[in-house]
Design a protein around this motif. Sequence first.
Motif, PDB file in Angstrom:
ATOM      1  N   ILE A 160       0.888  -1.187  -0.018  1.00 26.93           N
ATOM      2  CA  ILE A 160       0.001   0.005  -0.042  1.00 26.93           C
ATOM      3  C   ILE A 160       0.769   1.284   0.021  1.00 26.93           C
ATOM      4  CG2 ILE A 160      -1.782   1.324   1.176  1.00 26.93           C
ATOM      5  CD1 ILE A 160      -2.698  -1.457   2.290  1.00 26.93           C
ATOM      6  N   ALA A 161       2.001   1.184   0.698  1.00 32.16           N
ATOM      7  CA  ALA A 161       2.891   2.308   0.895  1.00 32.16           C
ATOM      8  C   ALA A 161       3.441   2.560  -0.528  1.00 32.16           C
ATOM      9  CB  ALA A 161       4.059   2.214   1.912  1.00 32.16           C
ATOM     10  N   GLN A 162       3.716   1.466  -1.385  1.00 33.18           N
ATOM     11  CA  GLN A 162       4.402   1.743  -2.707  1.00 33.18           C
ATOM     12  C   GLN A 162       3.311   2.205  -3.618  1.00 33.18           C
ATOM     13  OE1 GLN A 162       5.526  -2.500  -3.226  1.00 33.18           O
ATOM     14  NE2 GLN A 162       7.442  -2.271  -1.876  1.00 33.18           N
ATOM     15  N   ALA A 163       2.027   1.900  -3.377  1.00 35.37           N
ATOM     16  CA  ALA A 163       0.939   2.479  -4.348  1.00 35.37           C
ATOM     17  C   ALA A 163       0.968   3.821  -4.107  1.00 35.37           C
ATOM     18  CB  ALA A 163      -0.367   1.591  -4.063  1.00 35.37           C
ATOM     19  N   PHE A 164       1.225   4.524  -2.970  1.00 39.59           N
ATOM     20  CA  PHE A 164       1.295   5.942  -2.595  1.00 39.59           C
ATOM     21  C   PHE A 164       2.750   6.307  -3.130  1.00 39.59           C
ATOM     22  CE2 PHE A 164      -2.479   5.152   0.238  1.00 39.59           C
ATOM     23  CZ  PHE A 164      -3.122   6.208   0.035  1.00 39.59           C
ATOM     24  N   GLY A 165       3.604   5.746  -3.486  1.00 38.47           N
ATOM     25  CA  GLY A 165       4.874   6.012  -4.016  1.00 38.47           C
ATOM     26  C   GLY A 165       5.728   6.410  -2.617  1.00 38.47           C
ATOM     27  N   VAL A 166       5.507   5.801  -1.723  1.00 36.80           N
ATOM     28  CA  VAL A 166       6.029   6.064  -0.364  1.00 36.80           C
ATOM     29  C   VAL A 166       7.245   5.097  -0.189  1.00 36.80           C
ATOM     30  CG1 VAL A 166       6.122   6.636   2.010  1.00 36.80           C
ATOM     31  CG2 VAL A 166       4.477   7.672   0.748  1.00 36.80           C
ATOM     32  N   ALA A 167       8.526   5.159  -0.125  1.00 39.33           N
ATOM     33  CA  ALA A 167       9.319   4.096   0.144  1.00 39.33           C
ATOM     34  C   ALA A 167       9.643   3.921   1.693  1.00 39.33           C
ATOM     35  CB  ALA A 167      10.865   4.373  -0.497  1.00 39.33           C
ATOM     36  N   GLU A 168       9.448   4.876   2.363  1.00 35.36           N
ATOM     37  CA  GLU A 168       9.705   4.905   4.055  1.00 35.36           C
ATOM     38  C   GLU A 168       8.340   4.385   4.661  1.00 35.36           C
ATOM     39  OE1 GLU A 168      12.884   4.872   5.060  1.00 35.36           O
ATOM     40  OE2 GLU A 168      13.831   5.574   3.388  1.00 35.36           O
ATOM     41  N   LEU A 169       8.547   3.227   5.233  1.00 37.75           N
ATOM     42  CA  LEU A 169       7.430   2.668   6.128  1.00 37.75           C
ATOM     43  C   LEU A 169       7.654   2.171   7.328  1.00 37.75           C
ATOM     44  CD1 LEU A 169       4.379   1.463   6.035  1.00 37.75           C
ATOM     45  CD2 LEU A 169       5.423  -0.647   5.472  1.00 37.75           C
ATOM     46  N   ILE A 170       6.866   2.732   8.500  1.00 37.37           N
ATOM     47  CA  ILE A 170       7.335   2.219  10.020  1.00 37.37           C
ATOM     48  C   ILE A 170       5.754   1.547  10.325  1.00 37.37           C
ATOM     49  CG2 ILE A 170       7.479   3.137  12.216  1.00 37.37           C
ATOM     50  CD1 ILE A 170       9.052   5.832  10.923  1.00 37.37           C
ATOM     51  N   ALA A 171       6.110   0.450  10.175  1.00 34.26           N
ATOM     52  CA  ALA A 171       4.698  -0.441  10.565  1.00 34.26           C
ATOM     53  C   ALA A 171       5.126  -1.452  11.678  1.00 34.26           C
ATOM     54  CB  ALA A 171       4.409  -1.158   9.080  1.00 34.26           C
ATOM     55  N   VAL A 172       4.095  -2.092  11.856  1.00 32.64           N
ATOM     56  CA  VAL A 172       4.453  -3.409  12.884  1.00 32.64           C
ATOM     57  C   VAL A 172       5.187  -4.313  12.053  1.00 32.64           C
ATOM     58  CG1 VAL A 172       3.217  -5.219  14.078  1.00 32.64           C
ATOM     59  CG2 VAL A 172       2.249  -3.184  14.352  1.00 32.64           C
ATOM     60  N   GLU A 173       6.217  -4.666  12.748  1.00 33.39           N
ATOM     61  CA  GLU A 173       7.233  -5.627  12.218  1.00 33.39           C
ATOM     62  C   GLU A 173       6.895  -7.049  12.558  1.00 33.39           C
ATOM     63  OE1 GLU A 173      11.145  -4.318  12.373  1.00 33.39           O
ATOM     64  OE2 GLU A 173      10.903  -2.579  11.028  1.00 33.39           O
ATOM     65  N   LEU A 174       6.890  -8.085  11.774  1.00 31.93           N
ATOM     66  CA  LEU A 174       6.524  -9.604  12.364  1.00 31.93           C
ATOM     67  C   LEU A 174       7.877 -10.310  12.466  1.00 31.93           C
ATOM     68  CD1 LEU A 174       3.570  -9.955   9.849  1.00 31.93           C
ATOM     69  CD2 LEU A 174       3.328  -9.322  12.303  1.00 31.93           C
ATOM     70  N   GLU A 175       7.632 -11.103  13.655  1.00 33.36           N
ATOM     71  CA  GLU A 175       8.943 -12.074  13.792  1.00 33.36           C
ATOM     72  C   GLU A 175       9.104 -13.070  12.711  1.00 33.36           C
ATOM     73  OE1 GLU A 175       9.954 -13.386  17.996  1.00 33.36           O
ATOM     74  OE2 GLU A 175       8.706 -14.878  17.171  1.00 33.36           O
ATOM     75  N   ARG A 176      10.162 -13.481  12.640  1.00 25.32           N
ATOM     76  CA  ARG A 176      10.355 -14.669  11.584  1.00 25.32           C
ATOM     77  C   ARG A 176      11.028 -15.702  12.497  1.00 25.32           C
ATOM     78  NH1 ARG A 176       9.675 -13.676   5.779  1.00 25.32           N
ATOM     79  NH2 ARG A 176       9.254 -11.353   5.602  1.00 25.32           N
ATOM     80  N   GLY A 177      10.579 -17.021  12.097  1.00 21.90           N
ATOM     81  CA  GLY A 177      11.183 -18.080  12.649  1.00 21.90           C
ATOM     82  C   GLY A 177      12.301 -18.631  12.101  1.00 21.90           C
ATOM     83  N   ALA A 178      12.980 -19.656  12.509  1.00 32.02           N
ATOM     84  CA  ALA A 178      14.081 -20.442  11.989  1.00 32.02           C
ATOM     85  C   ALA A 178      14.089 -20.659  10.394  1.00 32.02           C
ATOM     86  CB  ALA A 178      14.443 -21.955  12.701  1.00 32.02           C
ATOM     87  N   ASP A 179      12.508 -20.816   9.859  1.00 32.56           N
ATOM     88  CA  ASP A 179      12.441 -21.324   8.629  1.00 32.56           C
ATOM     89  C   ASP A 179      12.151 -20.057   7.659  1.00 32.56           C
ATOM     90  OD1 ASP A 179       9.935 -20.370   9.432  1.00 32.56           O
ATOM     91  OD2 ASP A 179       8.738 -22.111   9.070  1.00 32.56           O
ATOM     92  N   GLY A 180      12.283 -18.885   8.325  1.00 32.05           N
ATOM     93  CA  GLY A 180      12.267 -17.538   7.649  1.00 32.05           C
ATOM     94  C   GLY A 180      10.843 -16.964   7.439  1.00 32.05           C
ATOM     95  N   TRP A 181       9.892 -17.857   8.042  1.00 32.93           N
ATOM     96  CA  TRP A 181       8.487 -17.349   7.445  1.00 32.93           C
ATOM     97  C   TRP A 181       7.907 -16.792   8.939  1.00 32.93           C
ATOM     98  CZ3 TRP A 181       6.120 -15.379   4.264  1.00 32.93           C
ATOM     99  CH2 TRP A 181       4.911 -15.419   4.188  1.00 32.93           C
ATOM    100  N   ILE A 182       7.015 -16.142   9.135  1.00 36.70           N
ATOM    101  CA  ILE A 182       6.527 -15.306  10.249  1.00 36.70           C
ATOM    102  C   ILE A 182       5.775 -16.387  11.437  1.00 36.70           C
ATOM    103  CG2 ILE A 182       6.118 -13.299   9.147  1.00 36.70           C
ATOM    104  CD1 ILE A 182       2.866 -14.301   9.140  1.00 36.70           C
ATOM    105  N   THR A 183       6.067 -16.049  12.499  1.00 34.80           N
ATOM    106  CA  THR A 183       5.645 -16.937  13.631  1.00 34.80           C
ATOM    107  C   THR A 183       4.407 -16.456  14.116  1.00 34.80           C
ATOM    108  OG1 THR A 183       6.682 -15.353  15.425  1.00 34.80           O
ATOM    109  CG2 THR A 183       7.999 -17.118  14.303  1.00 34.80           C
TER     110      THR A 183
END
Length: 227
Positions: free
Chosen positions: A125-148
């Motif tokens: 959505i930020a990209q659709a507005f042309g905004v590169a800088e996004l401060i959002a809730v970041e999601l933890e990733r597990g050992a498999d690289g996917w979100i927990t």
Amino acid sequence: MSLRPKVTLFDLDHTLLPIDSDHSWGEFTQQIGWTDPVEFKRRNDTFYAHYIAGTLDVHDYVRFAVEAIRVRDQAQYEEAHARFMREWILPALREPATALVRQHQQAGDTVAIVTATNEFVTRPIAQAFGVAELIAVELERGADGWITGEIAGVPSMRGGKVVRTQQWLAARGWDWLDVETTFYSDSTNDLPLLEQVDHPVATNPDPRLRTLALERGWRILDLFPKT
């Protein structure tokens, strides 16, 4: 005239968008059969009511909101989110909002979106507005690289928006006094950041924020009617 670099921050939901992207993503997952249409809707609506009231437990909500993503792989998620963008987000983009973002960018401001919605939903959505800088809730990733399902670091909600924005500024070698800051938001949930910046702008404000903005002499901007 201030010689400090200008930093302009935007909340996303009901500020730049006339909808809540987090709640809408939940409704979309019901539409495509990823979540139970009755129980998920009940819980999604309850969490949204807590957000409006300022009583949301963001950790509980994020676990709930990303479960439908967590149990699928990234390719499935990306395909679904592309459809979500086409069917829900792009039709909700409004010219007054996109023009406001462009106005600040063309003036040379450093522009960022600061949202309590998670990065998976909001980065496109930020990209659709042309905004590169996004401060959002970041999601933890597990050992498999996917979100927990857990949050990584400080969630960008309420006072957390001040903390995360401070971290973002520090990464650029700035502190609050080094820059001239503006923040556009619709909600009293964002009062900590509105009070922190040089120029708070109550944008499509909820009734409580509109009253407060009038009392404090803050600028009020109605980009579009709230829905």
